[in-house]
Design an enzyme around this catalytic site. Structure first.
Site, PDB file in Angstrom:
ATOM      1  N   GLN A 264       0.816  -1.223   0.000  1.00 36.69           N
ATOM      2  CA  GLN A 264       0.000   0.000   0.000  1.00 36.69           C
ATOM      3  C   GLN A 264       0.847   1.269   0.000  1.00 36.69           C
ATOM      4  O   GLN A 264       0.326   2.349  -0.299  1.00 36.69           O
ATOM      5  CB  GLN A 264      -0.950   0.020   1.204  1.00 36.69           C
ATOM      6  CG  GLN A 264      -2.050  -1.035   1.108  1.00 36.69           C
ATOM      7  CD  GLN A 264      -2.960  -0.973   2.309  1.00 36.69           C
ATOM      8  OE1 GLN A 264      -2.655  -1.543   3.353  1.00 36.69           O
ATOM      9  NE2 GLN A 264      -4.075  -0.265   2.194  1.00 36.69           N
TER      10      GLN A 264
ATOM     11  N   HIS B 112      -7.454  -9.562   5.976  1.00 36.42           N
ATOM     12  CA  HIS B 112      -7.498  -8.382   5.103  1.00 36.42           C
ATOM     13  C   HIS B 112      -6.081  -7.940   4.727  1.00 36.42           C
ATOM     14  O   HIS B 112      -5.784  -7.703   3.544  1.00 36.42           O
ATOM     15  CB  HIS B 112      -8.255  -7.248   5.810  1.00 36.42           C
ATOM     16  CG  HIS B 112      -8.294  -5.967   5.032  1.00 36.42           C
ATOM     17  ND1 HIS B 112      -9.446  -5.439   4.498  1.00 36.42           N
ATOM     18  CD2 HIS B 112      -7.306  -5.101   4.689  1.00 36.42           C
ATOM     19  CE1 HIS B 112      -9.162  -4.320   3.859  1.00 36.42           C
ATOM     20  NE2 HIS B 112      -7.862  -4.084   3.962  1.00 36.42           N
TER      21      HIS B 112
HETATM   22 NI    NI Z   1      -6.545  -2.621   3.242  1.00 40.54          NI
END
Ligand code: NI
Length: 174
Positions: free
Chosen positions: A52, A142
């Site tokens: 990310q 997740h």
């Molecule tokens: Ni996430």
């Protein structure tokens, strides 16, 4: 260290398979973990994965004390997890609302295994092995999905259960 920019859905770097960490306790790895922690906390995230912030390594951080984005969540200890291996401990699957810092402002109802064993290492190479359930298990699933290039909308069974947080939950302040 530093708060980094978080990649948003649509960026191809979120779709890659992340590589295993081979060397532990290096200055680069410690800096990455510090940046992930700082960035997660700056956004009140429950977790953040290295892809990310554009780093294609199997590194995630997560943890929840009291979190305004997840007011009903049970606490999850702050954890740095590398090279994770997940094993479902039962067939039980539960749907619940999730958000992701790569999809700001959105929530979706995602099925996850309720009972989970996970193993891996911290950034110093110390082994981690835990049996968890509920929200803790959800967060690990997740975050680990990010390492396989999977964002939660791919897991949603019924896309009617996907929308903007402030529309779905107008009583909550984010
Ligand atoms: Ni996430």
């Amino acid at each position: 260290m530093a708060v980094r920019d978080i990649l948003r859905m649509g960026d191809a770097r979120l779709l890659r398979l992340a590589e295993k960490v081979e060397s532990f306790a290096t200055p680069e790895l410690n800096a990455l973990v510090a940046d992930l922690s700082d960035t997660m906390r700056s956004q009140d995230g429950a977790g953040l994965a290295a892809p990310q912030i554009g780093v294609n390594l199997q590194v995630v951080v997560f943890g929840v004390e009291r979190n305004p984005r997840y007011p009903d969540a049970e606490p999850v200890p702050f954890t740095v997890l590398l090279n994770p291996v997940l094993t479902a401990l039962s067939e039980a699957v539960e749907e619940a609302w999730e958000g992701c810092l790569s999809l700001p402002g959105l929530r979706g109802k995602v099925p996850r295994h309720v009972h989970l064993h996970y193993a891996g290492f911290d950034q110093f190479g110390q082994p981690i092995a835990r049996e968890v359930a509920g929200f803790h298990a959800r967060v690990v699933q997740h975050e680990t999905d990010h390492l396989w290039g999977i964002l939660y909308p791919r897991r949603i069974r019924d896309l009617r259960n996907f929308g903007f947080s402030d529309v779905l939950f107008p009583e909550r302040v984010e």
